[in-house]
Scaffold this motif. Structure first.
Motif, PDB file in Angstrom:
ATOM      1  N   PRO A 131       0.904  -1.227   0.031  1.00 25.63           N
ATOM      2  CA  PRO A 131      -0.073  -0.031  -0.075  1.00 25.63           C
ATOM      3  C   PRO A 131       0.837   1.261  -0.070  1.00 25.63           C
ATOM      4  N   LEU A 132       2.146   1.020   0.446  1.00 21.10           N
ATOM      5  CA  LEU A 132       2.987   2.258   0.275  1.00 21.10           C
ATOM      6  C   LEU A 132       3.650   2.458  -0.944  1.00 21.10           C
ATOM      7  N   ALA A 133       3.589   1.569  -1.936  1.00 20.92           N
ATOM      8  CA  ALA A 133       4.386   1.951  -3.189  1.00 20.92           C
ATOM      9  C   ALA A 133       4.190   3.274  -3.580  1.00 20.92           C
ATOM     10  N   ALA A 134       3.243   3.837  -3.623  1.00 19.74           N
ATOM     11  CA  ALA A 134       3.041   5.086  -4.554  1.00 19.74           C
ATOM     12  C   ALA A 134       3.598   6.272  -3.706  1.00 19.74           C
ATOM     13  N   VAL A 135       3.544   6.188  -2.240  1.00 22.32           N
ATOM     14  CA  VAL A 135       4.356   6.979  -1.253  1.00 22.32           C
ATOM     15  C   VAL A 135       5.734   6.891  -1.343  1.00 22.32           C
ATOM     16  N   LYS A 136       6.247   5.604  -1.482  1.00 26.36           N
ATOM     17  CA  LYS A 136       7.534   5.411  -1.731  1.00 26.36           C
ATOM     18  C   LYS A 136       8.259   6.057  -2.876  1.00 26.36           C
ATOM     19  N   ARG A 137       7.403   5.980  -3.977  1.00 26.98           N
ATOM     20  CA  ARG A 137       7.797   6.246  -5.218  1.00 26.98           C
ATOM     21  C   ARG A 137       7.930   7.688  -5.319  1.00 26.98           C
ATOM     22  N   ASP A 138       6.886   8.548  -4.596  1.00 31.55           N
ATOM     23  CA  ASP A 138       6.970  10.045  -4.559  1.00 31.55           C
ATOM     24  C   ASP A 138       8.041  10.523  -3.852  1.00 31.55           C
ATOM     25  N   GLY A 139       8.610   9.594  -2.913  1.00 32.08           N
ATOM     26  CA  GLY A 139       9.691   9.797  -1.779  1.00 32.08           C
ATOM     27  C   GLY A 139      10.819   9.804  -2.714  1.00 32.08           C
ATOM     28  N   MET A 140      10.804   8.868  -3.333  1.00 32.30           N
ATOM     29  CA  MET A 140      12.133   8.464  -4.212  1.00 32.30           C
ATOM     30  C   MET A 140      12.233   9.558  -5.339  1.00 32.30           C
ATOM     31  N   ILE A 141      11.381  10.071  -5.913  1.00 33.55           N
ATOM     32  CA  ILE A 141      11.631  11.060  -6.887  1.00 33.55           C
ATOM     33  C   ILE A 141      11.966  12.258  -6.258  1.00 33.55           C
ATOM     34  N   ALA A 142      11.584  12.537  -4.955  1.00 33.52           N
ATOM     35  CA  ALA A 142      12.098  13.792  -4.368  1.00 33.52           C
ATOM     36  C   ALA A 142      13.398  13.539  -3.867  1.00 33.52           C
ATOM     37  N   TYR A 143      13.709  12.458  -3.175  1.00 33.06           N
ATOM     38  CA  TYR A 143      15.045  11.907  -3.005  1.00 33.06           C
ATOM     39  C   TYR A 143      16.132  12.268  -3.880  1.00 33.06           C
TER      40      TYR A 143
ATOM     41  N   ILE B 206      12.152  20.158  -1.301  1.00 34.13           N
ATOM     42  CA  ILE B 206      11.312  18.848  -1.522  1.00 34.13           C
ATOM     43  C   ILE B 206       9.821  19.316  -1.693  1.00 34.13           C
ATOM     44  N   GLY B 207       9.628  20.496  -1.681  1.00 32.77           N
ATOM     45  CA  GLY B 207       8.254  20.972  -2.077  1.00 32.77           C
ATOM     46  C   GLY B 207       7.433  21.435  -0.662  1.00 32.77           C
ATOM     47  N   GLY B 208       8.205  21.390   0.493  1.00 28.08           N
ATOM     48  CA  GLY B 208       7.746  22.181   1.704  1.00 28.08           C
ATOM     49  C   GLY B 208       6.332  21.865   2.170  1.00 28.08           C
ATOM     50  N   THR B 209       5.930  20.242   2.048  1.00 31.44           N
ATOM     51  CA  THR B 209       4.687  19.951   2.785  1.00 31.44           C
ATOM     52  C   THR B 209       5.001  18.838   3.397  1.00 31.44           C
TER      53      THR B 209
ATOM     54  N   GLU C  36       3.147  15.986   3.385  1.00 32.25           N
ATOM     55  CA  GLU C  36       3.249  14.689   2.620  1.00 32.25           C
ATOM     56  C   GLU C  36       4.455  14.438   2.047  1.00 32.25           C
ATOM     57  N   LYS C  37       5.333  15.599   1.436  1.00 26.58           N
ATOM     58  CA  LYS C  37       6.371  15.271   0.545  1.00 26.58           C
ATOM     59  C   LYS C  37       7.611  14.838   1.844  1.00 26.58           C
ATOM     60  N   LEU C  38       7.826  15.560   2.914  1.00 31.60           N
ATOM     61  CA  LEU C  38       8.472  15.032   3.961  1.00 31.60           C
ATOM     62  C   LEU C  38       8.337  13.727   4.155  1.00 31.60           C
ATOM     63  N   ALA C  39       6.877  13.333   4.472  1.00 32.72           N
ATOM     64  CA  ALA C  39       6.578  11.906   4.925  1.00 32.72           C
ATOM     65  C   ALA C  39       7.044  11.114   3.838  1.00 32.72           C
ATOM     66  N   ALA C  40       6.977  11.401   2.678  1.00 29.01           N
ATOM     67  CA  ALA C  40       7.110  10.437   1.494  1.00 29.01           C
ATOM     68  C   ALA C  40       8.963  10.296   1.420  1.00 29.01           C
ATOM     69  N   VAL C  41       9.513  11.308   1.508  1.00 28.13           N
ATOM     70  CA  VAL C  41      10.937  11.315   1.560  1.00 28.13           C
ATOM     71  C   VAL C  41      11.549  10.166   2.652  1.00 28.13           C
ATOM     72  N   LEU C  42      11.043  10.510   3.764  1.00 26.08           N
ATOM     73  CA  LEU C  42      11.347   9.703   5.110  1.00 26.08           C
ATOM     74  C   LEU C  42      11.166   8.238   5.018  1.00 26.08           C
ATOM     75  N   THR C  43       9.890   8.219   4.302  1.00 29.29           N
ATOM     76  CA  THR C  43       9.407   6.481   4.124  1.00 29.29           C
ATOM     77  C   THR C  43      10.212   5.943   3.333  1.00 29.29           C
ATOM     78  N   TYR C  44      10.703   6.603   2.285  1.00 31.34           N
ATOM     79  CA  TYR C  44      11.666   6.132   1.157  1.00 31.34           C
ATOM     80  C   TYR C  44      12.698   5.825   1.599  1.00 31.34           C
ATOM     81  N   ILE C  45      13.690   6.857   2.397  1.00 28.10           N
ATOM     82  CA  ILE C  45      15.082   6.377   2.838  1.00 28.10           C
ATOM     83  C   ILE C  45      14.983   5.274   4.146  1.00 28.10           C
ATOM     84  N   ARG C  46      13.681   5.342   4.781  1.00 27.36           N
ATOM     85  CA  ARG C  46      13.835   4.400   5.883  1.00 27.36           C
ATOM     86  C   ARG C  46      13.529   3.068   5.444  1.00 27.36           C
ATOM     87  N   SER C  47      13.111   2.946   4.146  1.00 25.57           N
ATOM     88  CA  SER C  47      12.827   1.446   3.703  1.00 25.57           C
ATOM     89  C   SER C  47      13.775   1.152   2.322  1.00 25.57           C
TER      90      SER C  47
END
Ligand code: HEC
Length: 270
Positions: A93-105, A178-181, A183-194
């Protein structure tokens, strides 16, 4: 009346006056013959023409089917090459969020920390296996990205970054980049933590909102130091699920994008 001087044109002779040969017959013979082929312009066998036409048709059909819309990334082996297939989104279920985070990262953080999170000598420390990244909760981590970090940092048991406390080695606030929201910060952190073998739990926008509420008056130029961060409990906003009340859980679910929420609900109702 016919001219008496003319040679009478009998049916057996089609010769005109002064002619010694029957031109009609001669012409007919010449017309029957195909012209001699000129070298380099010989007519092509029709089967070859048909074969080439067939190949062209097949080629066009093949391209339509397999061209991948001519996008270079379509054939990349890297994980960000292809959009996550629908099945994978349903499975994670987090694939979309991780992808978002990866793009910003990759657009922001990778310049210094590398796309593989391995860090770069003299530029930025490693994120793969970092204690800061894998901490129980995101409280310190979200502060680092929100306001930046300076000074000596013990990254993990093997890496002490910037041991000489060099003031010129600083990570500035990455919030705007990273976009200053939340959601974006959560996505980046979710991405680097996984990623890269890291094992931190996902970070929700609600956790970020809670964690940043406490420091909303801090200026973006006020980079954190390790000493300051160690006073902040790593968990808290990132507390284990058991400590979340049903109401909080509901609020967190409601904060997610609709399709993600539905994927989670579907997953749970199996
Ligand atoms: C301009 C280069 C640069 C960029 C861009 C950058 N960082 Fe950093 N980062 C650093 C430096 C330098 C440090 C160490 C600062 C110090 O010396 O205290 C650091 C430290 C960290 C740390 C703590 C130490 C560790 O290795 O775990 C984390 C976590 C971190 N960065 C995450 C990020 C994330 C996430 C982004 C993108 C949103 C990002 N950084 C963007 C340079 C950068």
């Amino acid at each position: 009346m016919s001219n008496p001087q003319e040679t009478p044109n009998t049916s057996s002779s089609r010769l005109d006056s002064g002619e010694h040969h029957d031109v009609t017959e001669l012409h007919a013979a010449v017309l029957r013959e195909k012209p001699d082929p000129v070298e380099g312009f010989e007519p092509v066998n029709l089967w070859v023409v048909a074969g080439i036409a067939g190949l062209l048709f097949w080629g066009g059909a093949y391209l339509t089917q397999y061209s991948g819309r001519f996008e270079a990334m379509e054939f990349s082996e890297l994980p960000h090459g292809k959009p996550a297939p629908v099945a994978a989104v349903a499975a994670d279920p987090l694939a979309a969020v991780k992808r978002d985070g990866m793009i910003a990262y990759n657009a922001v953080c990778a310049l210094c920390h590398g796309e593989d999170g391995a860090g770069k000598a003299g530029v930025a420390p490693v994120l793969a296996g970092s204690d800061w990244v894998n901490a129980d909760g995101p409280n310190r981590l979200l502060r680092i990205v929100r306001h930046g970090l300076k000074g000596t940092v013990k990254v993990n048991k093997d890496v002490t970054w910037n041991p000489a406390n060099d003031a010129s080695i600083v990570m500035g606030s990455q919030w705007d980049a990273i976009g200053g929201t939340n959601e974006k910060l959560a996505a980046v952190l979710t991405y680097i933590r996984s990623s890269w073998g890291n094992t931190g739990a996902a970070v929700t926008p609600q956790m970020v909102a809670d964690g940043l509420a406490a420091v909303k008056d801090r200026s973006a130029e006020a980079n954190w130091t390790q000493e300051e961060l160690l006073q902040v409990p790593a968990g808290g906003a990132g507390a284990p699920v058991a400590a979340v009340t049903p109401d909080q859980l509901k609020a967190q679910l409601q904060a997610l994008p609709a399709e993600q929420r539905q994927a989670i609900i579907k997953e749970l109702s199996k």
